[in-house]
Design a protein around this motif. Structure first.
Motif, PDB file in Angstrom:
ATOM      1  N   PHE A  91       0.843  -1.196   0.000  1.00  0.00           N
ATOM      2  CA  PHE A  91       0.000   0.000   0.000  1.00  0.00           C
ATOM      3  C   PHE A  91       0.880   1.248   0.000  1.00  0.00           C
ATOM      4  N   GLU A  92       0.417   2.267  -0.681  1.00  0.00           N
ATOM      5  CA  GLU A  92       1.171   3.521  -0.760  1.00  0.00           C
ATOM      6  C   GLU A  92       1.290   4.193   0.612  1.00  0.00           C
ATOM      7  N   SER A  93       0.250   4.042   1.432  1.00  0.00           N
ATOM      8  CA  SER A  93       0.266   4.629   2.776  1.00  0.00           C
ATOM      9  C   SER A  93      -0.660   3.816   3.674  1.00  0.00           C
ATOM     10  N   ASP A  94      -0.648   4.139   4.951  1.00  0.00           N
ATOM     11  CA  ASP A  94      -1.516   3.426   5.894  1.00  0.00           C
ATOM     12  C   ASP A  94      -2.988   3.622   5.571  1.00  0.00           C
ATOM     13  N   ASP A  95      -3.311   4.740   4.929  1.00  0.00           N
ATOM     14  CA  ASP A  95      -4.708   5.036   4.601  1.00  0.00           C
ATOM     15  C   ASP A  95      -5.153   4.411   3.272  1.00  0.00           C
ATOM     16  N   SER A  96      -4.188   3.930   2.492  1.00  0.00           N
ATOM     17  CA  SER A  96      -4.511   3.399   1.162  1.00  0.00           C
ATOM     18  C   SER A  96      -5.205   2.045   1.274  1.00  0.00           C
ATOM     19  N   THR A  97      -6.073   1.793   0.329  1.00  0.00           N
ATOM     20  CA  THR A  97      -6.736   0.483   0.260  1.00  0.00           C
ATOM     21  C   THR A  97      -6.465  -0.205  -1.072  1.00  0.00           C
ATOM     22  N   GLU A  98      -5.800   0.496  -1.982  1.00  0.00           N
ATOM     23  CA  GLU A  98      -5.522  -0.046  -3.310  1.00  0.00           C
ATOM     24  C   GLU A  98      -4.124  -0.650  -3.359  1.00  0.00           C
ATOM     25  N   LEU A  99      -4.025  -1.923  -3.705  1.00  0.00           N
ATOM     26  CA  LEU A  99      -2.737  -2.598  -3.798  1.00  0.00           C
ATOM     27  C   LEU A  99      -1.967  -2.117  -5.026  1.00  0.00           C
ATOM     28  N   GLN A 100      -0.674  -1.899  -4.818  1.00  0.00           N
ATOM     29  CA  GLN A 100       0.211  -1.486  -5.900  1.00  0.00           C
ATOM     30  C   GLN A 100       1.468  -2.342  -5.898  1.00  0.00           C
ATOM     31  N   ILE A 101       2.187  -2.312  -7.021  1.00  0.00           N
ATOM     32  CA  ILE A 101       3.449  -3.041  -7.132  1.00  0.00           C
ATOM     33  C   ILE A 101       4.548  -2.285  -6.397  1.00  0.00           C
ATOM     34  N   PHE A 102       5.310  -3.024  -5.604  1.00  0.00           N
ATOM     35  CA  PHE A 102       6.479  -2.477  -4.924  1.00  0.00           C
ATOM     36  C   PHE A 102       7.687  -3.365  -5.193  1.00  0.00           C
ATOM     37  N   HIS A 103       8.868  -2.762  -5.158  1.00  0.00           N
ATOM     38  CA  HIS A 103      10.108  -3.525  -5.027  1.00  0.00           C
ATOM     39  C   HIS A 103      10.812  -2.954  -3.810  1.00  0.00           C
ATOM     40  N   GLY A 104      10.754  -3.703  -2.712  1.00  0.00           N
ATOM     41  CA  GLY A 104      11.186  -3.123  -1.448  1.00  0.00           C
ATOM     42  C   GLY A 104      10.253  -1.981  -1.098  1.00  0.00           C
ATOM     43  N   VAL A 105      10.844  -0.850  -0.752  1.00  0.00           N
ATOM     44  CA  VAL A 105      10.023   0.310  -0.387  1.00  0.00           C
ATOM     45  C   VAL A 105       9.691   1.183  -1.597  1.00  0.00           C
ATOM     46  N   VAL A 106      10.192   0.815  -2.770  1.00  0.00           N
ATOM     47  CA  VAL A 106      10.006   1.656  -3.964  1.00  0.00           C
ATOM     48  C   VAL A 106       8.690   1.314  -4.655  1.00  0.00           C
ATOM     49  N   ASN A 107       7.773   2.260  -4.655  1.00  0.00           N
ATOM     50  CA  ASN A 107       6.490   2.100  -5.335  1.00  0.00           C
ATOM     51  C   ASN A 107       6.720   2.174  -6.840  1.00  0.00           C
ATOM     52  N   GLN A 108       6.293   1.140  -7.545  1.00  0.00           N
ATOM     53  CA  GLN A 108       6.510   1.079  -8.990  1.00  0.00           C
ATOM     54  C   GLN A 108       5.401   1.781  -9.781  1.00  0.00           C
ATOM     55  N   GLU A 109       4.446   2.348  -9.063  1.00  0.00           N
ATOM     56  CA  GLU A 109       3.381   3.149  -9.673  1.00  0.00           C
ATOM     57  C   GLU A 109       2.545   2.342 -10.669  1.00  0.00           C
ATOM     58  N   VAL A 110       2.303   1.086 -10.290  1.00  0.00           N
ATOM     59  CA  VAL A 110       1.443   0.194 -11.080  1.00  0.00           C
ATOM     60  C   VAL A 110       0.391  -0.374 -10.142  1.00  0.00           C
ATOM     61  N   ASP A 111      -0.875  -0.179 -10.455  1.00  0.00           N
ATOM     62  CA  ASP A 111      -1.969  -0.694  -9.632  1.00  0.00           C
ATOM     63  C   ASP A 111      -2.222  -2.173  -9.946  1.00  0.00           C
ATOM     64  N   PHE A 112      -2.467  -2.946  -8.910  1.00  0.00           N
ATOM     65  CA  PHE A 112      -2.765  -4.361  -9.108  1.00  0.00           C
ATOM     66  C   PHE A 112      -4.014  -4.549  -9.962  1.00  0.00           C
ATOM     67  N   LYS A 113      -4.980  -3.649  -9.829  1.00  0.00           N
ATOM     68  CA  LYS A 113      -6.218  -3.778 -10.613  1.00  0.00           C
ATOM     69  C   LYS A 113      -5.920  -3.699 -12.109  1.00  0.00           C
ATOM     70  N   ASP A 114      -4.915  -2.905 -12.497  1.00  0.00           N
ATOM     71  CA  ASP A 114      -4.554  -2.804 -13.914  1.00  0.00           C
ATOM     72  C   ASP A 114      -3.887  -4.088 -14.393  1.00  0.00           C
ATOM     73  N   ILE A 115      -3.117  -4.706 -13.512  1.00  0.00           N
ATOM     74  CA  ILE A 115      -2.486  -5.980 -13.859  1.00  0.00           C
ATOM     75  C   ILE A 115      -3.552  -7.049 -14.076  1.00  0.00           C
ATOM     76  N   VAL A 116      -4.527  -7.113 -13.170  1.00  0.00           N
ATOM     77  CA  VAL A 116      -5.611  -8.086 -13.308  1.00  0.00           C
ATOM     78  C   VAL A 116      -6.362  -7.865 -14.616  1.00  0.00           C
ATOM     79  N   ASN A 117      -6.607  -6.620 -14.978  1.00  0.00           N
ATOM     80  CA  ASN A 117      -7.286  -6.313 -16.241  1.00  0.00           C
ATOM     81  C   ASN A 117      -6.445  -6.760 -17.439  1.00  0.00           C
ATOM     82  N   ASP A 118      -5.125  -6.584 -17.342  1.00  0.00           N
ATOM     83  CA  ASP A 118      -4.240  -7.048 -18.429  1.00  0.00           C
ATOM     84  C   ASP A 118      -4.323  -8.566 -18.571  1.00  0.00           C
ATOM     85  N   PHE A 119      -4.347  -9.281 -17.446  1.00  0.00           N
ATOM     86  CA  PHE A 119      -4.470 -10.741 -17.489  1.00  0.00           C
ATOM     87  C   PHE A 119      -5.797 -11.154 -18.122  1.00  0.00           C
ATOM     88  N   LYS A 120      -6.880 -10.503 -17.714  1.00  0.00           N
ATOM     89  CA  LYS A 120      -8.199 -10.862 -18.226  1.00  0.00           C
ATOM     90  C   LYS A 120      -8.293 -10.614 -19.732  1.00  0.00           C
TER      91      LYS A 120
END
Length: 305
Positions: A91-120
């Motif tokens: 999560f980007e912050s404690d208040d966030s509810t949207e899962l995103q891609i991270f590598h360590g602490v670095v936010n890759q600025e990719v939403d998991f929902k977009d990945i799921v849509n790409d798979f579908k």
């Protein structure tokens, strides 16, 4: 009358032969590509018995060298033949509810929902294929919050969530989940408990799992040692087990930041040469940094030649 009948019979036989020849010709002309290569694999094949081009830190394509592991987007990886995806979520912050891609602490600025849509989208267009994802809670976020956010997607019928090794026929057009996150709720193949960087272990479904992930090389002097570890697992008799052969790694650079590219450049050339000469066989999930179409093709072709 008999002569006329013979002529008609002969004509019918010729038509049947021509149609059969045309059908065979069409089948031979079906080109195996990065988008459809699983179409050439038998339905009753366990997915653990397939050589699968895969990527390490699959969503880490942000142009920031200490965390970048891929040059291709998830969509481009799919089209190149990649079917195994190592997804590190947070999560980007404690208040966030949207899962995103991270590598360590670095936010890759990719939403998991977009990945799921790409798979579908991809699986809808290529229903002979399956996608395997192994999900990790990258930053140790609250595990129940993490699972709750993830479960919002897992309810989609596109996901295969059984704790077993399926046959390809059971998961064509679906996303198979391998669970590397810690949660009180079970979902998918459970491999979080026993997972270690360099080990083999038995999962709670009784299936053995082999992992090679020697990733901190300490110095460039250990590049050849990393290659030896990769080769050793390729040559291991792993039977029907899940195999995760991480070809990725890093050496510490300035200020201790990881230099990923020096390892991937060295290993990439080794992999190209090795898979070009290796026999047909089951090499499991081969996880690569900075994969490209040529290497992906060499890996999935090991299922056929």
């Amino acid at each position: 009358m008999r002569t006329k009948f013979r002529h008609i019979l002969l004509l019918c036989l010729m038509v049947i032969v021509l149609l059969t020849f045309a059908a065979c010709n069409n089948n031979n002309d079906t080109e195996i590509t990065g988008s459809n290569w699983m179409s050439g694999i038998s339905d009753d094949t366990l997915i653990s018995m397939i050589s699968i081009p895969s990527t390490h830190d699959s969503g880490s394509a942000l142009d920031f060298p200490p965390s970048q592991c891929q040059a291709l987007t998830l969509k481009e990886q799919l089209e190149a033949g990649v079917r195994g995806f190592d997804l590190r979520l947070g999560f980007e912050s404690d208040d966030s509810t949207e899962l995103q891609i991270f590598h360590g602490v670095v936010n890759q600025e990719v939403d998991f929902k977009d990945i799921v849509n790409d798979f579908k989208t991809f699986l809808s267009a290529n229903p002979t294929e399956t996608v395997i994802i192994f999900i990790k809670n990258e930053n140790g976020d609250d595990r129940e919050k993490f699972f709750s956010a993830l479960n919002g997607y897992l309810t989609d019928e596109i996901f295969y969530l059984e704790n077993e090794i399926p046959k390809l026929s059971e998961v064509r057009g679906k996303v198979v989940l391998l669970n590397r996150f810690d949660s009180s709720k079970d979902a998918g193949v459970q491999c979080a408990d026993g997972w270690r960087d360099n080990t083999s272990f038995e999962m709670n479904n009784g299936v053995k799992c082999f992992v090679q992930d020697y990733y901190n090389l300490d110095s460039e002097d250990n590049l050849s040692k990393k290659w030896t570890e990769i080769k050793n697992l390729m040559e291991e008799d792993t039977g029907e087990s899940y195999v995760f052969n991480f070809t990725s790694g890093y050496v510490p650079a300035l200020l201790g930041l990881p230099n990923i590219k020096v390892v991937s450049d060295y290993i990439h050339d080794k992999l190209l040469n090795e898979f070009a000469s290796m026999p047909k066989g089951n090499y499991g999930l081969v996880l690569v940094d900075f994969i490209d179409e040529d290497l992906s093709k060499l890996i999935y072709e090991k299922n056929f030649q």
